[in-house]
Structure formats: C-alpha cells, structure tokens
Design a protein around this motif. Sequence first.
Motif, PDB file in Angstrom:
ATOM      1  N   UNK A  35       0.818  -1.113  -0.134  1.00  0.00           N
ATOM      2  CA  UNK A  35       0.086  -0.044  -0.153  1.00  0.00           C
ATOM      3  C   UNK A  35       0.919   1.173   0.194  1.00  0.00           C
ATOM      4  N   UNK A  36       1.828   1.354   0.878  1.00  0.00           N
ATOM      5  CA  UNK A  36       2.855   2.393   0.963  1.00  0.00           C
ATOM      6  C   UNK A  36       3.459   2.762  -0.260  1.00  0.00           C
ATOM      7  N   UNK A  37       4.065   1.629  -0.902  1.00  0.00           N
ATOM      8  CA  UNK A  37       4.929   1.685  -2.004  1.00  0.00           C
ATOM      9  C   UNK A  37       3.972   2.045  -3.256  1.00  0.00           C
ATOM     10  N   UNK A  38       2.930   1.795  -3.373  1.00  0.00           N
ATOM     11  CA  UNK A  38       1.936   2.037  -4.573  1.00  0.00           C
ATOM     12  C   UNK A  38       1.271   3.546  -4.408  1.00  0.00           C
ATOM     13  N   UNK A 107      -1.653  14.609  -1.726  1.00  0.00           N
ATOM     14  CA  UNK A 107      -1.917  14.849  -0.149  1.00  0.00           C
ATOM     15  C   UNK A 107      -1.800  13.450   0.384  1.00  0.00           C
ATOM     16  N   UNK A 108      -2.405  12.487  -0.132  1.00  0.00           N
ATOM     17  CA  UNK A 108      -2.540  10.956   0.761  1.00  0.00           C
ATOM     18  C   UNK A 108      -1.176  10.896   0.671  1.00  0.00           C
ATOM     19  N   UNK A 113       3.424   9.431   4.476  1.00  0.00           N
ATOM     20  CA  UNK A 113       4.577   9.692   4.754  1.00  0.00           C
ATOM     21  C   UNK A 113       4.961  10.150   5.998  1.00  0.00           C
ATOM     22  N   UNK A 114       4.118  11.389   6.498  1.00  0.00           N
ATOM     23  CA  UNK A 114       4.103  11.914   7.750  1.00  0.00           C
ATOM     24  C   UNK A 114       3.882  10.784   8.780  1.00  0.00           C
ATOM     25  N   UNK A 115       2.728   9.886   8.722  1.00  0.00           N
ATOM     26  CA  UNK A 115       2.493   9.143   9.573  1.00  0.00           C
ATOM     27  C   UNK A 115       3.471   7.950   9.956  1.00  0.00           C
ATOM     28  N   UNK A 116       4.455   8.088   9.153  1.00  0.00           N
ATOM     29  CA  UNK A 116       5.604   7.026   9.445  1.00  0.00           C
ATOM     30  C   UNK A 116       6.739   7.577   9.825  1.00  0.00           C
ATOM     31  N   UNK A 127      -3.348  10.505  10.620  1.00  0.00           N
ATOM     32  CA  UNK A 127      -3.978   9.339  10.161  1.00  0.00           C
ATOM     33  C   UNK A 127      -5.343   9.920  10.055  1.00  0.00           C
ATOM     34  N   UNK A 128      -5.861  10.875  10.891  1.00  0.00           N
ATOM     35  CA  UNK A 128      -7.131  11.375  10.384  1.00  0.00           C
ATOM     36  C   UNK A 128      -7.122  12.194   9.043  1.00  0.00           C
TER      37      UNK A 128
END
Length: 176
Positions: A35-38, A107-108, A113-116, A127-128
């Motif tokens: 999911x992250x890579x895609x 934005x997604x 990226x910020x979540x990690x 996350x929100x």
Amino acid sequence: MTMPVKVWDVWVRLTHWMVAGIVLWNLFGPTDSTHRLLGYVAAGLVVARIAWGFVGSRSARFSAWWPTPSHLIDYLRSLVAGKPLHHLSHNPLGGLMALFLWLLILGLAVSGWIMRLDAFWGEEWPQEIHTWLSIAVEVCVCVHIAAAVLMSFWTRENLIRAMVTGYKRRNATPKS
C-alpha cells in the motif's frame, strides 16, 4: 461532420490507468508495505503527469485545458442550456476534477509519509487527515466515473474509449 483525432498520447493514458489501478488497490486492499509503495508510485506518476502538462503533447498541456473561471462559466452555461460545448481535450469541469484528484493523491502520499515519521509517532492527526483524504478520493472517483459515463451518453462521444484508444472525435468547430 466529425472525424477521429488523436488526443491522448500514450503517456497520458498510461499514467491515467496506472494511477486509477493504484488508487483502487489502495482504497480497497490491505494497508501494508505494498500500500505504501504503491502510494508513492501513484504520487510519482502524478508528479510526472504534472510535468507532462508543461512539456507534453498539445492536448496534454495545461494550456489546452486549464479550467479558468471564464471557461468554467461558459461550460456550465452550455450544460444548463442542454448543449454542452465540445472540447477536444478535457472540458473545464473534467480539468478541474483532474487537478483536484492529483492534489488529493499527492496529499495522501504526504500524509502517509508523515504517519511513518518518528516525529509524529503516536499522533492521531496524520491518520485522520489520511483517512479524510482517502474518503475525498473515493467521492471524487465516483463523481469522475459517473460524469464520464453520463457525458459519454449525453454527447454521444465515448470518453472512456477515448482514454483507452487515445482518439476522440473532432467537431467541425471544436471549442479547444
């Protein structure tokens, strides 16, 4: 009189369908490393498509379809009158949707990226934001597909086929 004309080059069509596939996968698939890579691949494709908007083929360039206020007003008036203006490239509402979807996808990627990042570990707001952006993408994708189908019937020009083949029909006096 109408005749087919090549509008969408292979790069426009490839990025469109690759991003569409990735978005669908990421909206309904597992949220794992794939999911992250895609998500990052989709963002890279959007950045590449934006660059293509400056240097690409004639109809891929922003100058061919940028949704200015006057273009939007003219197009909305034509819809209200029941006679939508023909556009060789994106119509103004389609162009606006493309820009909006690209911004949401970027934005997604940024919020993902910020979540990690360690700096935001345990924070709920990234996350929100990511969740709200994904909901916005879902809504926009549904509107985008519905509009493409509706306008294909209304104008008798198969817009989905055009995004597959690259060809649209040229009216005797196209708007753009």
